[in-house]
Design a protein around this motif. Structure first.
Motif, mmCIF file in Angstrom:
data_model
loop_
_atom_site.group_PDB
_atom_site.id
_atom_site.type_symbol
_atom_site.label_atom_id
_atom_site.label_comp_id
_atom_site.label_asym_id
_atom_site.label_seq_id
_atom_site.Cartn_x
_atom_site.Cartn_y
_atom_site.Cartn_z
ATOM 1 N N LYS A 210 63.471 55.292 12.870
ATOM 2 C CA LYS A 210 63.985 55.678 14.162
ATOM 3 C C LYS A 210 65.537 55.402 14.239
ATOM 4 C CE LYS A 210 63.561 54.202 18.931
ATOM 5 N NZ LYS A 210 62.903 53.224 20.218
ATOM 6 N N TRP A 211 66.072 56.405 14.929
ATOM 7 C CA TRP A 211 67.575 56.378 14.895
ATOM 8 C C TRP A 211 67.875 56.860 16.480
ATOM 9 C CZ3 TRP A 211 71.186 60.030 16.473
ATOM 10 C CH2 TRP A 211 72.587 59.611 16.117
ATOM 11 N N LYS A 212 68.602 56.131 17.147
ATOM 12 C CA LYS A 212 69.060 56.611 18.635
ATOM 13 C C LYS A 212 70.581 56.725 18.531
ATOM 14 C CE LYS A 212 67.096 54.620 21.735
ATOM 15 N NZ LYS A 212 66.547 53.640 23.131
ATOM 16 N N LEU A 213 71.113 57.690 19.648
ATOM 17 C CA LEU A 213 72.323 57.892 19.795
ATOM 18 C C LEU A 213 72.840 56.769 20.905
ATOM 19 C CD1 LEU A 213 74.725 59.788 19.554
ATOM 20 C CD2 LEU A 213 74.034 61.052 21.425
ATOM 21 N N SER A 214 73.848 56.114 20.328
ATOM 22 C CA SER A 214 74.401 54.912 21.127
ATOM 23 C C SER A 214 75.108 55.436 22.350
ATOM 24 C CB SER A 214 75.116 53.761 20.352
ATOM 25 O OG SER A 214 76.127 54.534 20.226
ATOM 26 N N PRO A 215 75.137 54.673 23.520
ATOM 27 C CA PRO A 215 75.831 55.148 24.715
ATOM 28 C C PRO A 215 77.284 55.418 24.331
ATOM 29 C CG PRO A 215 74.643 53.336 25.400
ATOM 30 C CD PRO A 215 74.479 53.395 23.926
ATOM 31 N N GLN A 216 77.947 54.606 23.180
ATOM 32 C CA GLN A 216 79.297 54.791 22.976
ATOM 33 C C GLN A 216 79.133 56.201 22.391
ATOM 34 O OE1 GLN A 216 77.423 52.319 22.401
ATOM 35 N NE2 GLN A 216 78.405 50.484 23.286
ATOM 36 N N ARG A 217 78.534 56.573 21.264
ATOM 37 C CA ARG A 217 78.491 57.702 20.778
ATOM 38 C C ARG A 217 78.355 58.857 21.548
ATOM 39 N NH1 ARG A 217 78.134 57.194 14.997
ATOM 40 N NH2 ARG A 217 79.669 55.477 14.215
ATOM 41 N N LEU A 218 77.501 58.771 22.625
ATOM 42 C CA LEU A 218 77.145 60.008 23.556
ATOM 43 C C LEU A 218 78.316 60.291 24.380
ATOM 44 C CD1 LEU A 218 75.228 61.568 25.188
ATOM 45 C CD2 LEU A 218 74.780 59.606 26.705
ATOM 46 N N ILE A 219 79.253 59.111 24.756
ATOM 47 C CA ILE A 219 80.456 59.361 25.520
ATOM 48 C C ILE A 219 81.378 59.999 24.608
ATOM 49 C CG2 ILE A 219 82.351 58.345 26.624
ATOM 50 C CD1 ILE A 219 79.912 58.279 28.222
ATOM 51 N N ALA A 220 81.490 59.559 23.061
ATOM 52 C CA ALA A 220 82.454 60.011 22.166
ATOM 53 C C ALA A 220 82.022 61.721 21.998
ATOM 54 C CB ALA A 220 82.504 59.501 21.167
ATOM 55 N N ALA A 221 80.836 62.022 21.959
ATOM 56 C CA ALA A 221 80.416 63.383 22.046
ATOM 57 C C ALA A 221 80.711 64.249 23.230
ATOM 58 C CB ALA A 221 78.925 63.600 21.600
ATOM 59 N N ALA A 222 80.494 63.770 24.090
ATOM 60 C CA ALA A 222 81.010 64.481 25.235
ATOM 61 C C ALA A 222 82.470 64.521 25.615
ATOM 62 C CB ALA A 222 80.510 63.691 26.774
ATOM 63 N N LEU A 223 83.467 63.629 25.331
ATOM 64 C CA LEU A 223 84.598 63.813 25.363
ATOM 65 C C LEU A 223 85.398 64.693 24.285
ATOM 66 C CD1 LEU A 223 85.743 60.010 25.988
ATOM 67 C CD2 LEU A 223 85.702 61.711 27.388
ATOM 68 N N THR A 224 84.487 64.746 23.181
ATOM 69 C CA THR A 224 84.980 65.832 22.207
ATOM 70 C C THR A 224 84.296 67.171 22.200
ATOM 71 O OG1 THR A 224 83.737 64.704 20.494
ATOM 72 C CG2 THR A 224 85.785 63.798 20.887
ATOM 73 N N SER A 225 83.407 67.393 23.042
ATOM 74 C CA SER A 225 82.572 68.506 22.972
ATOM 75 C C SER A 225 83.522 69.774 22.869
ATOM 76 C CB SER A 225 81.754 68.641 24.178
ATOM 77 O OG SER A 225 80.865 69.829 23.991
ATOM 78 N N SER A 226 83.167 71.040 22.237
ATOM 79 C CA SER A 226 83.800 72.187 22.257
ATOM 80 C C SER A 226 83.612 73.211 23.194
ATOM 81 C CB SER A 226 83.567 72.965 20.925
ATOM 82 O OG SER A 226 82.278 73.095 20.704
ATOM 83 N N GLY A 227 82.883 72.693 24.180
ATOM 84 C CA GLY A 227 82.737 73.895 25.370
ATOM 85 C C GLY A 227 83.686 73.923 26.500
ATOM 86 N N ILE A 228 84.898 73.408 26.146
ATOM 87 C CA ILE A 228 85.969 73.421 27.191
ATOM 88 C C ILE A 228 86.402 74.800 27.616
ATOM 89 C CG2 ILE A 228 88.152 72.430 27.804
ATOM 90 C CD1 ILE A 228 87.729 70.112 26.150
ATOM 91 N N GLY A 229 86.435 75.844 26.629
ATOM 92 C CA GLY A 229 87.096 76.840 27.079
ATOM 93 C C GLY A 229 86.196 77.964 27.896
ATOM 94 N N ILE A 230 84.835 77.681 27.386
ATOM 95 C CA ILE A 230 83.937 78.621 28.383
ATOM 96 C C ILE A 230 83.893 78.152 29.729
ATOM 97 C CG2 ILE A 230 81.509 79.060 28.412
ATOM 98 C CD1 ILE A 230 81.316 78.855 25.589
ATOM 99 N N ALA A 231 83.662 76.769 30.036
ATOM 100 C CA ALA A 231 83.739 76.223 31.388
ATOM 101 C C ALA A 231 85.052 76.346 31.978
ATOM 102 C CB ALA A 231 83.601 74.663 31.193
#
Length: 525
Positions: A210-231
């Motif tokens: 079992k592996w879980k994405l931690s809340p800290q990594r989730l926030i980091a993933a959100a802050l560094t997501s590549s969908g800014i241009g489309i939005a």
């Protein structure tokens, strides 16, 4: 010992989905009609014939037809589960039959959006391999127990099944009861059902990783997501239509004020639009990858994720054809990467027909995670850099369009001289692409690294490669350079990974590796 206590009773009886499928389908259509209506109001012209009354009647008619169509579709859509296949019949005038064989099933995805959760239902999505134009099949309104039972039967391996006497003996010893659903599907459920659907806190069975994405990594993933241009583009499109809702005299004053305010104010609004787009991307990523969990037991990989729309996907490890590591411009400086897998059943459109295996992890953690999840792909990778002749190919490919654009902007724009930055950025980015590019092979794998905007690294087993080819254009002939292509099966159309401007020796090395006779150990695999 199977990891579930419920058992589907195959009744060879045609049945329909839950009647809530009518309402769920209608609301989905309502959402599309609403989006269309907003688009018409924002981007349409107020002078169009018909006016508001016309469009109101039009959309009301569309909704009525959609509701009637949904009722007919629900009534005529029937399915039944046989010993080795799922059979489907649908259609009122043009009747259609479909048979999904157990051995053709590549992955099964169980979703539950807000509408389905209101009725305590789920959606079952089945991905199949090859053949025909319909790799995907969906049942949008099933009870959790029904979906779990169908999933178990379709993924059940023949070698894992027990004999009938042993099976009967096992069920006599357990406390079971039989329930008949409104769809006509009967299933048995033990007193403590192993309901793995959408239950993240389920007790883990022995031998399950079992592996879980931690809340800290989730926030980091959100802050560094590549969908800014489309939005940001979407926000800019809405802002550009604001004039339709502002009185003409006020709009003219605002435009005059913006023109006289100069570059600083325009830059300010650009930053505001980008920030709004970034915020939208952050929220979208958190909702999409919240509660992300991987469970692996033997050959099966179960991926659960989602806050509003909860999803559970089951993949077979031996049907995965490649692994991709993707680092966008925001993640690479921090050493983060996302891990995708390609599989024979394809993937989601919003993930480029791939499946996200790990939304975010450190590059140095990738190998240790792959050892636990996909040990075949946990290989040491050493890259052969491209020849120096490739450098000018990478740089000129970006530099020439940038010079042309800078010349046009400089001639026509008041501050056109600022565009001279474009050629410098293009040259630096071309050099960056060159130093990132590389290729290598070993341990029955080939790996390719390249960059378009994000840096991508793909690992492909030789036994999964459908074709390895090379091409050479007119300009490449001057330096004896080539482009190599590696094709694999992912969906109906497959997928090809390419690396431009490799040397002749590199190309010959890859071809020799790929065509070399298999060893005895590889033949056993």
């Amino acid at each position: 010992m199977q990891n579930w206590q419920g058992k589907l009773i195959l009744m060879n009886k045609w049945r329909r989905q839950h009647s809530a499928a009518i309402f769920i389908g209608f609301l989905s259509n309502l959402k599309e009609v609403f989006i269309t209506m907003i688009a018409v109001l924002i981007f349409g012209q107020s002078s169009q014939a018909g006016g508001t009354l016309f469009y109101t009647i039009l959309f009301a008619g569309i909704l009525f037809v959609s509701l009637v169509s949904g009722i007919i579709k629900w009534w005529t859509f029937r399915y039944q589960l046989q010993e080795d296949e799922l059979q489907v019949r649908q259609g009122l005038i043009f009747r259609k039959k479909r048979y999904i064989r157990k051995e053709r099933v590549q992955s099964i995805d169980i979703n539950a959006n807000i509408l389905q959760r209101l009725f305590e239902l789920v959606e079952l999505r089945i991905e199949t391999a090859g053949g025909g134009g319909e790799p995907e099949f969906r049942l949008i309104a099933l009870r959790k127990e029904e979906a779990a039972a169908i999933k178990r039967e379709l993924l059940l391996k023949e070698s894992a099944s027990v004999s009938e006497p042993e099976e009967a003996e096992a069920y006599e010893a357990s406390d079971v009861f039989t329930e008949e659903t409104e769809t006509g599907l009967a299933y048995e459920t033990s007193a403590v059902m192993d309901d793995e659907i959408l239950e993240p806190e389920e007790a883990e069975e022995e031998g399950t990783y079992k592996w879980k994405l931690s809340p800290q990594r989730l926030i980091a993933a959100a802050l560094t997501s590549s969908g800014i241009g489309i939005a940001a583009t979407f926000v800019a499109a809405i802002v550009s239509q604001v004039q339709q809702f502002i009185p003409p005299f006020l709009y003219e004053r605002m435009i005059g004020w913006i023109i006289h305010s100069g570059v600083m104010l325009i830059g300010f609004w650009i930053v505001v639009i980008l920030l709004i787009g970034w915020l939208i991307t952050i929220i979208r990523t958190v909702l999409k990858y919240g509660y992300f969990t991987i469970r692996k037991k033997d050959d099966e990989i179960h991926i659960s994720r989602g806050v509003l729309e909860q999803r559970q996907l089951t993949l077979s490890a031996n049907k995965i054809t490649a692994v991709r590591l993707v680092q966008n411009l925001l993640r690479q400086p921090f050493g983060y990467t996302a891990v995708y897998v390609e599989s024979k059943g394809g993937g989601r459109k919003d993930e480029d027909l791939s499946t996200i295996l790990i939304p975010l992890c450190k590059m140095k953690e990738v190998d240790s995670l792959l050892i636990d999840i996909l040990p075949e792909y946990a290989v040491k990778r050493e890259y052969s850099a491209l020849p120096k002749e490739s450098l000018r190919r990478y740089m000129l490919r970006l530099l020439m369009p940038a010079l042309a654009a800078a010349a046009i902007i400089t001639y026509f724009a008041p501050f056109g001289w600022l565009s001279l930055i474009l050629p410098m950025v293009a040259a630096v980015y071309g050099y960056w692409q060159y130093i990132d590019a590389g290729i290598g092979n070993g341990s029955g794998m080939v790996w390719i690294r390249s960059r378009s905007v994000a840096r991508s690294e793909v690992i492909v087993p030789r036994k999964r490669i459908q074709a390895m080819t090379s091409t050479q254009n007119v300009l490449q002939k001057f330096d004896d350079l080539f482009t190599i292509h590696v094709s694999i099966i992912t969906s109906i159309v497959g997928k090809t990974f390419s690396l431009k401007h490799i040397g002749k020796e590199q190309r010959d090395d890859q071809f020799q590796w790929y065509s070399y006779e298999e060893t005895e150990e590889e033949r056993k695999e």
